[in-house]
Design a protein around this motif. Sequence first.
Motif, short mmCIF file in Angstrom:
data_model
loop_
_atom_site.label_atom_id
_atom_site.label_comp_id
_atom_site.label_asym_id
_atom_site.label_seq_id
_atom_site.Cartn_x
_atom_site.Cartn_y
_atom_site.Cartn_z
N ALA A 117 0.81 -1.22 0.00
CA ALA A 117 0.00 0.00 0.00
C ALA A 117 0.84 1.27 0.00
O ALA A 117 0.31 2.35 -0.23
CB ALA A 117 -0.94 0.00 1.21
N THR A 118 2.15 1.16 0.25
CA THR A 118 3.02 2.33 0.24
C THR A 118 3.67 2.55 -1.13
O THR A 118 4.27 3.60 -1.35
CB THR A 118 4.13 2.21 1.29
N GLN A 119 3.56 1.57 -2.02
CA GLN A 119 4.19 1.67 -3.34
C GLN A 119 3.25 1.07 -4.38
O GLN A 119 3.37 -0.09 -4.77
CB GLN A 119 5.54 0.94 -3.36
N VAL A 120 2.30 1.86 -4.82
CA VAL A 120 1.33 1.39 -5.81
C VAL A 120 1.66 2.05 -7.16
O VAL A 120 1.63 3.28 -7.26
CB VAL A 120 -0.12 1.74 -5.41
N PRO A 121 1.99 1.28 -8.17
CA PRO A 121 2.35 1.88 -9.47
C PRO A 121 1.13 2.39 -10.22
O PRO A 121 0.10 1.72 -10.31
CB PRO A 121 3.02 0.73 -10.22
N LEU A 122 1.25 3.60 -10.76
CA LEU A 122 0.20 4.20 -11.57
C LEU A 122 0.81 4.73 -12.86
O LEU A 122 1.84 5.39 -12.84
CB LEU A 122 -0.45 5.37 -10.81
N THR A 123 0.17 4.42 -13.97
CA THR A 123 0.55 5.00 -15.26
C THR A 123 -0.67 5.68 -15.85
O THR A 123 -1.75 5.08 -15.94
CB THR A 123 1.05 3.93 -16.25
N VAL A 124 -0.51 6.96 -16.21
CA VAL A 124 -1.55 7.70 -16.93
C VAL A 124 -1.12 7.77 -18.38
O VAL A 124 -0.14 8.44 -18.72
CB VAL A 124 -1.74 9.12 -16.34
N ALA B 225 -7.25 -2.69 -1.73
CA ALA B 225 -6.05 -2.58 -0.88
C ALA B 225 -6.40 -2.93 0.55
O ALA B 225 -7.51 -2.65 1.03
CB ALA B 225 -5.49 -1.17 -0.95
N ALA B 226 -5.42 -3.53 1.24
CA ALA B 226 -5.57 -3.74 2.68
C ALA B 226 -5.48 -2.41 3.40
O ALA B 226 -6.08 -2.20 4.46
CB ALA B 226 -4.49 -4.70 3.19
N GLY B 227 -4.72 -1.46 2.83
CA GLY B 227 -4.70 -0.09 3.31
C GLY B 227 -3.55 0.23 4.26
O GLY B 227 -2.65 -0.58 4.49
N GLY B 228 -3.60 1.46 4.76
CA GLY B 228 -2.59 1.92 5.71
C GLY B 228 -1.38 2.54 5.10
O GLY B 228 -0.43 2.90 5.81
N GLY B 229 -1.36 2.72 3.77
CA GLY B 229 -0.16 3.22 3.11
C GLY B 229 0.20 4.64 3.48
O GLY B 229 1.38 5.00 3.55
N CYS B 230 -0.79 5.49 3.73
CA CYS B 230 -0.52 6.90 4.03
C CYS B 230 -0.05 7.12 5.46
O CYS B 230 0.59 8.13 5.77
CB CYS B 230 -1.77 7.74 3.77
N THR B 231 -0.38 6.19 6.35
CA THR B 231 -0.02 6.35 7.76
C THR B 231 1.11 5.41 8.17
O THR B 231 1.43 5.33 9.37
CB THR B 231 -1.26 6.09 8.64
N ALA B 232 1.73 4.74 7.19
CA ALA B 232 2.89 3.89 7.49
C ALA B 232 4.16 4.75 7.48
O ALA B 232 4.34 5.57 6.58
CB ALA B 232 3.01 2.77 6.47
N PRO B 233 5.06 4.58 8.48
CA PRO B 233 6.29 5.37 8.47
C PRO B 233 7.19 4.98 7.30
O PRO B 233 7.20 3.84 6.86
CB PRO B 233 6.94 5.03 9.82
N SER B 234 7.95 5.95 6.80
CA SER B 234 8.88 5.66 5.71
C SER B 234 10.07 4.87 6.24
O SER B 234 10.36 4.88 7.44
CB SER B 234 9.37 6.96 5.08
#
Length: 268
Positions: free
Chosen positions: A71-78, A147-156
Motif C-alpha cells: 500500500a506504500t508503493q502502488v504503481p500508476l501510469t496515466v 487494498a488492505a490499506g494503511g499506506g498513508c499512515t505507514a512510516p517511511s
Amino acid sequence: MLRIRLGKTGWRNGLLGMACLVAMAANAAPPDDPYRSPMWRYNLDRYLGEGAVVRHSDQVVLKVPHFAEDATQVPLTVDLSGFEPAIEEIVTWVDLNPVPHLFSVRPEAAEVRVIALNFRIQQASTLRAAVRDDEGNWHIGSAHVEAAGGGCTAPSAAASNPDWSASIGQIRGALFSPLGEQAGTRVKLQIMHPMDSGMVGNIPRFNIENLELRNAASQVRLASMTLSESASENPLFVFDLEHEGKEDGITLWMRDNGGNVFESRLGG
C-alpha cells in the motif's frame, strides 16, 4: 388585473430560452460516477472547480494493479497517447486518501503523453485522472484499486535509518526512446527522498512539492509538476514527452517543502 399577451414570436423566443436554460443545466451537472464513490462530486468541485464541464473519456487511460500488494508503493501510469485534443493540464487524485490529490502536470514546451508514478493508498479507492483540453473541458479516466490499506499512515523506511540524510536528493535517471513507434523522449528517474506524509506521530510532513523538466541548453520549461503527500517514498517518475531539442538533453529540477533544491542533467 394586468394581462400580458405574447404573440407567436414571443412564445417561440420564450420556449427557446427555456430550452437553452435546460441544456445549460444539463451540461453543468457532472455525469454519474460508474464506481459510485462517495467523494465523486466533492473532489470534482475541489480540484476542477464548481461548474466545470466534465465528461468520462476512454482516451484517458489509467493503468494500476487490481490489488495493491504494497500500500506504500502502488504503481500508476496515466497513458494519454490516444488523447486527441491539446492538453492544458492534468490533475490526478485518490478519492479516499486522507490527502486525495496526487499530482498535477502542466505541459509547456512539450506534449506529455505518459506519466507514471508510485503512490500511497490508505484504503481501497478509485483513482482519477482529469485532463483539461484547450477549450476548458475536463476529460476523466478512472480506475479502482483494492487494498488492505494503511499506506498513508505507514512510516517511511528513512524514519528507521539514522543515515538517511546522507542519501537524500540522490538522483538516478536516464533518457530513452519511447516504446513502439512514438517519437519523442522517455524520461525515467528516481530520487531518494522520504516523502513523509505528516500522518505519522512526531514526523512532520516532508515531501517534494515541485518538479520541472527543462531543455538542458535553453532552460525552457518543457513541463512542470506539483506533488502532494500521497506520492511514495523515493519516488520513481516516468514521462513520455514530444518536444523540440531532444539532442540537448533535459535538466531535472525539484524542490521540497523544506526549501531543498535538487537538480540533475540527463542526456545531452
